[in-house]
Design an enzyme around this catalytic site. Structure first.
Site, PDB file in Angstrom:
ATOM      1  N   PRO A  10       4.684 -55.758   0.123  1.00 51.18           N
ATOM      2  CA  PRO A  10       3.284 -56.051   0.408  1.00 51.18           C
ATOM      3  C   PRO A  10       2.809 -55.620   1.792  1.00 51.18           C
ATOM      4  O   PRO A  10       3.498 -55.826   2.793  1.00 51.18           O
ATOM      5  CB  PRO A  10       3.204 -57.573   0.274  1.00 51.18           C
ATOM      6  CG  PRO A  10       4.608 -58.056   0.334  1.00 51.18           C
ATOM      7  CD  PRO A  10       5.464 -56.956  -0.196  1.00 51.18           C
ATOM      8  N   ASN A  11       1.651 -55.025   1.775  1.00 46.78           N
ATOM      9  CA  ASN A  11       0.904 -54.613   2.974  1.00 46.78           C
ATOM     10  C   ASN A  11       1.458 -53.365   3.660  1.00 46.78           C
ATOM     11  O   ASN A  11       0.842 -52.863   4.595  1.00 46.78           O
ATOM     12  CB  ASN A  11       0.772 -55.767   3.982  1.00 46.78           C
ATOM     13  CG  ASN A  11       0.012 -56.929   3.398  1.00 46.78           C
ATOM     14  OD1 ASN A  11      -1.070 -56.736   2.854  1.00 46.78           O
ATOM     15  ND2 ASN A  11       0.574 -58.122   3.458  1.00 46.78           N
ATOM     16  N   ARG A  18      -3.167 -50.058  11.015  1.00 54.23           N
ATOM     17  CA  ARG A  18      -3.417 -51.296  11.768  1.00 54.23           C
ATOM     18  C   ARG A  18      -2.137 -51.716  12.460  1.00 54.23           C
ATOM     19  O   ARG A  18      -1.058 -51.281  12.072  1.00 54.23           O
ATOM     20  CB  ARG A  18      -3.855 -52.425  10.821  1.00 54.23           C
ATOM     21  CG  ARG A  18      -5.227 -52.188  10.227  1.00 54.23           C
ATOM     22  CD  ARG A  18      -5.728 -53.419   9.491  1.00 54.23           C
ATOM     23  NE  ARG A  18      -7.020 -53.158   8.869  1.00 54.23           N
ATOM     24  CZ  ARG A  18      -7.179 -52.606   7.675  1.00 54.23           C
ATOM     25  NH1 ARG A  18      -6.134 -52.247   6.965  1.00 54.23           N
ATOM     26  NH2 ARG A  18      -8.383 -52.396   7.187  1.00 54.23           N
ATOM     27  N   TYR A  23       4.029 -51.873  14.355  1.00 53.65           N
ATOM     28  CA  TYR A  23       4.613 -51.041  13.287  1.00 53.65           C
ATOM     29  C   TYR A  23       4.515 -49.535  13.548  1.00 53.65           C
ATOM     30  O   TYR A  23       4.980 -48.735  12.736  1.00 53.65           O
ATOM     31  CB  TYR A  23       3.951 -51.387  11.945  1.00 53.65           C
ATOM     32  CG  TYR A  23       4.142 -52.837  11.561  1.00 53.65           C
ATOM     33  CD1 TYR A  23       5.410 -53.339  11.291  1.00 53.65           C
ATOM     34  CD2 TYR A  23       3.061 -53.718  11.479  1.00 53.65           C
ATOM     35  CE1 TYR A  23       5.603 -54.666  10.951  1.00 53.65           C
ATOM     36  CE2 TYR A  23       3.236 -55.048  11.143  1.00 53.65           C
ATOM     37  CZ  TYR A  23       4.504 -55.523  10.878  1.00 53.65           C
ATOM     38  OH  TYR A  23       4.700 -56.830  10.536  1.00 53.65           O
ATOM     39  N   ASN A  79      12.182 -52.444   1.967  1.00 55.13           N
ATOM     40  CA  ASN A  79      11.421 -53.225   2.952  1.00 55.13           C
ATOM     41  C   ASN A  79      10.534 -54.147   2.131  1.00 55.13           C
ATOM     42  O   ASN A  79       9.482 -53.737   1.617  1.00 55.13           O
ATOM     43  CB  ASN A  79      10.587 -52.332   3.866  1.00 55.13           C
ATOM     44  CG  ASN A  79       9.918 -53.152   4.973  1.00 55.13           C
ATOM     45  OD1 ASN A  79       9.859 -54.376   4.894  1.00 55.13           O
ATOM     46  ND2 ASN A  79       9.405 -52.480   5.990  1.00 55.13           N
ATOM     47  N   ALA A  82       6.745 -59.340   3.788  1.00 54.44           N
ATOM     48  CA  ALA A  82       6.784 -60.804   3.940  1.00 54.44           C
ATOM     49  C   ALA A  82       7.546 -61.499   2.810  1.00 54.44           C
ATOM     50  O   ALA A  82       8.001 -62.640   2.979  1.00 54.44           O
ATOM     51  CB  ALA A  82       5.363 -61.348   4.050  1.00 54.44           C
ATOM     52  N   GLU A 103      18.601 -53.616   3.242  1.00 51.64           N
ATOM     53  CA  GLU A 103      17.398 -54.321   3.712  1.00 51.64           C
ATOM     54  C   GLU A 103      16.913 -53.635   4.989  1.00 51.64           C
ATOM     55  O   GLU A 103      17.699 -53.397   5.904  1.00 51.64           O
ATOM     56  CB  GLU A 103      17.741 -55.785   4.001  1.00 51.64           C
ATOM     57  CG  GLU A 103      16.569 -56.563   4.587  1.00 51.64           C
ATOM     58  CD  GLU A 103      16.934 -58.008   4.935  1.00 51.64           C
ATOM     59  OE1 GLU A 103      18.075 -58.429   4.670  1.00 51.64           O
ATOM     60  OE2 GLU A 103      16.057 -58.698   5.492  1.00 51.64           O
ATOM     61  N   HIS A 105      13.793 -53.395   8.012  1.00 53.14           N
ATOM     62  CA  HIS A 105      12.568 -53.847   8.669  1.00 53.14           C
ATOM     63  C   HIS A 105      12.235 -52.910   9.814  1.00 53.14           C
ATOM     64  O   HIS A 105      13.124 -52.551  10.610  1.00 53.14           O
ATOM     65  CB  HIS A 105      12.701 -55.285   9.183  1.00 53.14           C
ATOM     66  CG  HIS A 105      12.977 -56.240   8.073  1.00 53.14           C
ATOM     67  ND1 HIS A 105      12.011 -56.573   7.153  1.00 53.14           N
ATOM     68  CD2 HIS A 105      14.109 -56.848   7.694  1.00 53.14           C
ATOM     69  CE1 HIS A 105      12.546 -57.381   6.254  1.00 53.14           C
ATOM     70  NE2 HIS A 105      13.821 -57.556   6.556  1.00 53.14           N
ATOM     71  N   ARG A 112      10.664 -61.844  16.792  1.00 54.47           N
ATOM     72  CA  ARG A 112       9.286 -62.249  16.443  1.00 54.47           C
ATOM     73  C   ARG A 112       9.250 -63.743  16.084  1.00 54.47           C
ATOM     74  O   ARG A 112      10.137 -64.498  16.457  1.00 54.47           O
ATOM     75  CB  ARG A 112       8.781 -61.342  15.313  1.00 54.47           C
ATOM     76  CG  ARG A 112       8.748 -59.857  15.733  1.00 54.47           C
ATOM     77  CD  ARG A 112       8.206 -58.963  14.642  1.00 54.47           C
ATOM     78  NE  ARG A 112       6.806 -59.270  14.359  1.00 54.47           N
ATOM     79  CZ  ARG A 112       6.151 -58.792  13.294  1.00 54.47           C
ATOM     80  NH1 ARG A 112       6.768 -58.001  12.441  1.00 54.47           N
ATOM     81  NH2 ARG A 112       4.887 -59.109  13.106  1.00 54.47           N
TER      82      ARG A 112
HETATM   83  O1  CA2 Z   1       9.105 -55.179  10.209  1.00 57.24           O
HETATM   84  C1  CA2 Z   1       8.974 -55.039   8.987  1.00 57.24           C
HETATM   85  O2  CA2 Z   1       9.190 -53.975   8.413  1.00 57.24           O
HETATM   86  C2  CA2 Z   1       8.455 -56.211   8.130  1.00 57.24           C
HETATM   87  O3  CA2 Z   1       9.152 -56.187   6.902  1.00 57.24           O
HETATM   88  C3  CA2 Z   1       6.976 -55.945   7.918  1.00 57.24           C
HETATM   89  C4  CA2 Z   1       6.259 -57.081   7.184  1.00 57.24           C
HETATM   90  C5  CA2 Z   1       6.566 -58.439   7.840  1.00 57.24           C
HETATM   91  O4  CA2 Z   1       5.988 -59.475   7.080  1.00 57.24           O
HETATM   92  C6  CA2 Z   1       8.059 -58.667   7.989  1.00 57.24           C
HETATM   93  O5  CA2 Z   1       8.240 -59.906   8.649  1.00 57.24           O
HETATM   94  C7  CA2 Z   1       8.693 -57.554   8.796  1.00 57.24           C
HETATM   95  C8  CA2 Z   1       4.734 -56.869   7.218  1.00 57.24           C
HETATM   96  C9  CA2 Z   1       4.315 -55.599   6.595  1.00 57.24           C
HETATM   97  C10 CA2 Z   1       2.860 -55.422   6.894  1.00 57.24           C
HETATM   98  O6  CA2 Z   1       2.692 -54.119   7.355  1.00 57.24           O
HETATM   99  C11 CA2 Z   1       1.547 -53.820   8.021  1.00 57.24           C
HETATM  100  C12 CA2 Z   1       1.496 -52.575   8.560  1.00 57.24           C
HETATM  101  C13 CA2 Z   1       0.387 -52.211   9.267  1.00 57.24           C
HETATM  102  C14 CA2 Z   1      -0.674 -53.087   9.405  1.00 57.24           C
HETATM  103  C15 CA2 Z   1      -0.628 -54.337   8.837  1.00 57.24           C
HETATM  104  C16 CA2 Z   1       0.501 -54.696   8.131  1.00 57.24           C
END
Ligand code: CA2
Length: 148
Positions: A10-11, A18, A23, A79, A82, A103, A105, A112
């Site tokens: 997701p996302n 963003r 990221y 990946n 969340a 896995e 990230h 964090r």
């Molecule tokens: O660090 C990572 O790759 C995460 O898996 C990214 C997830 C987060 O919930 C994990 O704790 C760590 C969030 C992905 C959302 O990605 C975005 C990318 C750009 C803008 C907004 C969200």
């Protein structure tokens, strides 16, 4: 040629658009191109998928598990976003599919918020790559290639 599934949750479709401080500025399309190029160098076909839906991620893991059992699939780079921190269902899917899963990230989740420190994926992962930015995807593909 065996295939590797790069599965984003997701996302992650928002990558590069963003939160660049967390990221980076690379888009998901760029990441997928990097993964395909890395796979090509190592002799793997890389299949890239992204979904915001837990069930779709589970279906993709099951499919990879069938491929692994058939000898056509080398593993999964996941990946789970969340869902990493919430999804017993993804934990069960990886365990049930019995496909080597790395896995991944992008950010160092341990540096964090505390709610990102627990992972339901880690106990069933073949290995974990955390905090190397989007280069981690290439490292994960290399890690899977070394298991052959
Ligand atoms: O660090 C990572 O790759 C995460 O898996 C990214 C997830 C987060 O919930 C994990 O704790 C760590 C969030 C992905 C959302 O990605 C975005 C990318 C750009 C803008 C907004 C969200």
């Amino acid at each position: 040629m065996k295939s590797i599934l790069v599965l984003n949750g997701p996302n992650l479709n928002l990558l590069g658009t963003r939160e660049p401080a967390v990221y980076g500025g690379t888009t998901l399309a760029d990441v997928e191109a990097m993964c395909k190029a890395a796979g090509e160098k190592l002799g793997f076909a890389v299949d890239c998928r992204q979904s915001n839906h837990e069930g779709a991620l589970i279906d993709a893991i099951h499919e990879a598990g069938r491929g692994f059992a058939a000898g056509t699939h080398a593993g999964v780079v996941l990946n789970a976003g969340a869902y990493t921190h919430t999804s017993v269902a993804l934990h069960d899917a990886i365990k049930g599919a019995a496909v080597p899963t790395i896995e991944l990230h992008i950010s160092n989740v341990h540096a964090r918020e505390a709610f990102r420190h627990h992972s339901w994926i880690s106990p069933v992962a073949a290995g974990i790559i955390v905090g190397f930015g989007v280069d981690g995807y290439v490292l994960a593909i290399e890690a899977l290639s070394r298991r052959k």
